[in-house]
Design a protein around this motif. Structure first.
Motif, PDB file in Angstrom:
ATOM      1  N   LYS A   1       0.837  -1.196   0.000  1.00 30.27           N
ATOM      2  CA  LYS A   1       0.000   0.000   0.000  1.00 30.27           C
ATOM      3  C   LYS A   1       0.873   1.247   0.000  1.00 30.27           C
ATOM      4  O   LYS A   1       0.559   2.239  -0.666  1.00 30.27           O
ATOM      5  N   LYS A   2       1.966   1.198   0.776  1.00 27.65           N
ATOM      6  CA  LYS A   2       2.954   2.267   0.732  1.00 27.65           C
ATOM      7  C   LYS A   2       3.973   1.918  -0.353  1.00 27.65           C
ATOM      8  O   LYS A   2       4.874   1.110  -0.135  1.00 27.65           O
ATOM      9  N   ALA A   3       3.808   2.501  -1.524  1.00 25.08           N
ATOM     10  CA  ALA A   3       4.687   2.175  -2.646  1.00 25.08           C
ATOM     11  C   ALA A   3       6.151   2.450  -2.292  1.00 25.08           C
ATOM     12  O   ALA A   3       6.467   3.457  -1.659  1.00 25.08           O
ATOM     13  N   VAL A   4       7.020   1.522  -2.701  1.00 22.02           N
ATOM     14  CA  VAL A   4       8.450   1.654  -2.419  1.00 22.02           C
ATOM     15  C   VAL A   4       9.195   1.739  -3.747  1.00 22.02           C
ATOM     16  O   VAL A   4       9.447   0.732  -4.417  1.00 22.02           O
ATOM     17  N   ASP A   5       9.524   2.946  -4.154  1.00 26.16           N
ATOM     18  CA  ASP A   5      10.235   3.189  -5.406  1.00 26.16           C
ATOM     19  C   ASP A   5      11.721   3.425  -5.107  1.00 26.16           C
ATOM     20  O   ASP A   5      12.058   4.251  -4.261  1.00 26.16           O
ATOM     21  N   ILE A   6      12.571   2.714  -5.825  1.00 21.22           N
ATOM     22  CA  ILE A   6      14.013   2.838  -5.630  1.00 21.22           C
ATOM     23  C   ILE A   6      14.574   3.822  -6.663  1.00 21.22           C
ATOM     24  O   ILE A   6      14.505   3.583  -7.861  1.00 21.22           O
ATOM     25  N   SER A   7      15.094   4.928  -6.199  1.00 19.01           N
ATOM     26  CA  SER A   7      15.648   5.917  -7.119  1.00 19.01           C
ATOM     27  C   SER A   7      17.124   5.668  -7.390  1.00 19.01           C
ATOM     28  O   SER A   7      17.625   5.949  -8.484  1.00 19.01           O
ATOM     29  N   LYS A   8      17.829   5.128  -6.394  1.00 16.86           N
ATOM     30  CA  LYS A   8      19.265   4.901  -6.559  1.00 16.86           C
ATOM     31  C   LYS A   8      19.727   3.754  -5.672  1.00 16.86           C
ATOM     32  O   LYS A   8      19.323   3.665  -4.518  1.00 16.86           O
ATOM     33  N   ALA A   9      20.563   2.886  -6.227  1.00 20.51           N
ATOM     34  CA  ALA A   9      21.149   1.783  -5.464  1.00 20.51           C
ATOM     35  C   ALA A   9      22.664   1.814  -5.639  1.00 20.51           C
ATOM     36  O   ALA A   9      23.178   2.098  -6.727  1.00 20.51           O
ATOM     37  N   ALA A  10      23.374   1.529  -4.573  1.00 21.21           N
ATOM     38  CA  ALA A  10      24.838   1.520  -4.627  1.00 21.21           C
ATOM     39  C   ALA A  10      25.358   0.416  -3.719  1.00 21.21           C
ATOM     40  O   ALA A  10      24.780   0.138  -2.670  1.00 21.21           O
TER      41      ALA A  10
END
Length: 262
Positions: free
Chosen positions: A249-258
């Motif tokens: 329900k709480k969308a989890v969008d990944i903008s950057k991964a390192a």
């Protein structure tokens, strides 16, 4: 006497196994059709339609079972292993940290290369080329097991990097009990797979509450306290539509991964 919780987990595992069998059958059908396509141009259109229907029907069944299935799964296309895994470039004696900048705050976990060199190396290579940037955590499970699943570039559970990596560290959580499971403790990060050995790709899951699963999912990371709390909050908010398994329900969008050496 079997408790209702144990029975629920057993039913979830059985549904998951049926789901994986259908996926494997669909992949075999697709491989056979691909051979026919290559040998007979005249029937390309007919066979292509058959392939679509076979995969489409299987996908509908998968979605039906997914609402009740409580095991981390990741479909793989027939050509998923057509690309070799990245060349080993990490320090196998070192510890690495994966950092994810998401719409729900920063998440992070550590990976010990000595225990999971192939997995750590793969995640380092993928993160370095921006593979996870712009993806989302597509699946949350809040019953039977308690995990948030991420790492799929397609966002529907079928995507991957084009190669698979071997299972690793499967004995780290101990021997399976009478029910065939071990406890994946809260804070564990592990690889999703197709239900078959050595089929991990890029999809992984974050365990936010102790969960019993078969010891077939590579445990390769440990979340820090702040990250675990953040994932618990995502889990507490539930799944879209009020189901027990689906998009959070709480969308989890990944903008950057390192991934960096600790």
């Amino acid at each position: 006497m079997v408790s209702s919780d144990q029975r629920r987990r057993q039913l979830a595992r059985e549904k998951f196994e049926r789901q994986q069998q259908r996926r494997e059958e669909a992949r075999r059908r697709t491989r056979r059709l691909s051979v026919i396509i290559a040998s007979s141009v005249a029937v390309v259109a007919v066979i292509a339609g058959g392939t679509y229907l076979a995969m489409g029907d299987d996908d509908k069944k998968d979605k039906t079972d997914a609402s009740a299935s409580a095991s981390p799964s990741a479909s793989a296309s027939p050509s998923e292993s057509s690309t070799p895994e990245p060349a080993m470039k990490i320090d196998k004696k070192a510890e690495y940290t994966m950092s994810l900048k998401t719409s729900r705050g920063d998440l992070g976990f550590t990976m010990k290369a000595a225990k999971t060199p192939h997995t750590t190396n793969s995640f380092k290579a993928l993160a370095d080329k921006g593979f996870f940037d712009g993806t989302k955590c597509h699946r949350l499970t809040t019953q039977g097991i308690f995990v948030l699943q991420c790492g799929d570039p397609k966002g529907d559970g079928t995507g991957g990097p084009g190669y698979t990596i071997p299972d690793e560290n499967l004995t780290a959580l101990g021997k399976a009990g009478a029910d065939g499971t071990v406890t994946y403790p809260a804070g564990t990060v592990a690889m999703a797979n197709t239900g078959q050995p050595h089929t991990g790709g890029s999809q992984f899951f974050l365990v936010y509450k102790d969960s019993k699963l078969p010891p077939t999912y590579t445990p390769f990371g440990t979340m820090d306290d702040a990250s675990l709390k953040a994932v618990k909050d995502i889990g507490a908010a539930g799944v879209e539509g009020g189901a027990a398994d689906g998009a959070p329900k709480k969308a989890v969008d990944i903008s950057k991964a390192a991934v960096d050496k600790s």
